[in-house]
Design an enzyme around this catalytic site. Structure first.
Site, PDB file in Angstrom:
ATOM      1  CE1 TYR A   1      -1.671  -5.536   2.957  1.00 35.32           C
ATOM      2  CE2 TYR A   1      -0.933  -4.887   0.779  1.00 35.32           C
ATOM      3  CZ  TYR A   1      -1.211  -4.574   2.079  1.00 35.32           C
ATOM      4  OH  TYR A   1      -1.027  -3.281   2.513  1.00 35.32           O
TER       5      TYR A   1
ATOM      6  CE  LYS B   1       1.409  -5.044   5.610  1.00 35.79           C
ATOM      7  NZ  LYS B   1       0.764  -3.869   5.053  1.00 35.79           N
TER       8      LYS B   1
ATOM      9  CG  ASP C   1       2.249   2.132  11.420  1.00 35.82           C
ATOM     10  OD1 ASP C   1       3.444   2.338  11.225  1.00 35.82           O
ATOM     11  OD2 ASP C   1       1.462   1.778  10.510  1.00 35.82           O
TER      12      ASP C   1
ATOM     13  CB  THR D   1      -0.926  -0.018   1.228  1.00 34.76           C
ATOM     14  OG1 THR D   1      -1.717  -1.207   1.174  1.00 34.76           O
ATOM     15  CG2 THR D   1      -1.827   1.197   1.267  1.00 34.76           C
TER      16      THR D   1
ATOM     17  N   GLY E   1       0.166  -5.698  10.222  1.00 33.80           N
ATOM     18  CA  GLY E   1       0.299  -4.371   9.645  1.00 33.80           C
ATOM     19  C   GLY E   1      -0.530  -3.383  10.427  1.00 33.80           C
TER      20      GLY E   1
END
Ligand SMILES: *[C@@H]1O[C@H](CO)[C@@H](O)[C@H](O)[C@H]1NC(C)=O
Ligand SMILES: *[C@@H]1O[C@H](CO)[C@@H](O)[C@H](O)[C@H]1NC(C)=O
Length: 302
Positions: free
Chosen positions: A140, A170, A197, A48, A195
């Site tokens: 993904y 992922k 943060d 992305t 994935g």
């Protein structure tokens, strides 16, 4: 036997576009080196953050070829996302990735004729696995962007029988419960790269060992420090650093979409000018860039 041994912190790298929106591959060696110096030993190209879905097949190949060269020096694991385009192009990109020697292939689901069952998703991925049979393949999962939300635990329980080189996912979702269920499939047989943060510390403390997070591009020191604290059983420290990282991510992404804001932050906070995002993504206004600069100064990052 195809083997994916890489686990850890993997930066989803940006594609650098020139002012005229053409692709710039010249800075890739420097970009790779700067991440390696900051403790990042894996990179994901054309995810992305990398805007792979906004690029032509030829452009995607040229970027991959430069990363293959760059990681020969830095010894980073090179994962390449090949999906987000028509299946014939996906197959071509998968073949190319294997031919030039990437370490693993990540693939989005079909984005128009969307799969709605585990079986449909496996059917889609099967020829992609066959196009690059010697390279580990990962799926993904990013339902917030694709609208495709297939149960990853059920999927992983079935995919290995059909695609021998299938090695992991992922997992871009804040649903850690679902992620953990995926991680536990067949005694952690599959790699699960989280994935998110804002969930690095919770995920690592719950048993995840692999993260792909955009902030690894410009704030790698935070996740590296979180991983170290967790390893040393220092939950209080990990939580403190996570709170700081989450607050900075909120400041960065306040006035725009994920990729354009993160690119601006990377150009401000690192030596690498990653340029602007490509259409259909929009640029930040000058006022918003200035505001981000001021906010980063307030937290002593600039
Ligand atoms: C994968 O390769 C590594 C390094 O060569 C080796 O240590 C490990 O045992 C292998 N794993 C499997 C499941 O074959
Ligand atoms: C964003 O900025 C770049 C570089 O200055 C420019 O080429 C591009 O057209 C801009 N994008 C939009 C949507 O205005």
């Amino acid at each position: 036997m195809v083997n994916l041994t890489y686990r850890g912190l993997c930066a989803p790298v940006f594609t650098i576009f020139n002012k005229d929106q053409s692709v710039n591959t010249k800075l890739i060696p420097e970009y790779a080196k700067s991440l390696a110096q900051n403790g990042i030993d894996g990179v994901l190209v054309h995810g992305t953050s990398g805007e792979g879905m906004s690029m032509t097949v030829a452009e995607r190949k040229s970027v991959v070829e430069e990363w293959v060269k760059a990681v020969k020096t830095t010894k980073q694991h090179l994962m390449v996302q090949v999906g987000g385009c028509p299946l014939p192009d996906v197959l071509e990109l998968a073949k190319h990735a294997e031919k030039v020697g990437v370490d693993s292939i990540l693939c989005l689901p079909e984005l128009y004729f969307k799969p709605s069952t585990v079986k449909e998703l496996i059917n889609y991925l099967k020829p992609i696995g066959e196009a690059a049979p010697k390279t580990p393949l990962l799926y993904y999962h990013i339902p917030g962007w694709t609208g495709i939300n297939i149960n990853m635990e059920q999927f992983l329980n079935q995919v290995g029988e059909v695609i021998p080189n299938f090695k992991g996912i992922k997992y871009t979702s804040n649903d850690l419960d679902g992620g953990l269920a995926a991680l536990r499939v067949k005694n952690r047989q599959f790699a699960v790269f989280l994935g998110a943060d804002t969930l690095v510390a919770p995920a690592l403390s719950m048993g995840f060992d692999s993260i792909i997070a955009t902030s690894l591009n410009m704030l790698p020191q935070y996740s590296v420090a979180i991983a170290k604290a967790i390893k040393e059983n220092n939950i209080i420290e990990a939580r403190k650093i996570q709170d700081e990282l989450s607050a900075i991510v909120a400041v960065i992404t306040k006035n725009g979409a994920w990729v354009p804001t993160m690119k601006v932050a990377t150009t401000l906070l690192t030596q690498i000018d990653v340029g602007k995002a490509r259409l259909p993504l929009l640029n930040l206004t000058d006022e918003h860039v200035t505001e981000m600069k001021e906010s980063l100064k307030k937290v002593s990052l600039l």
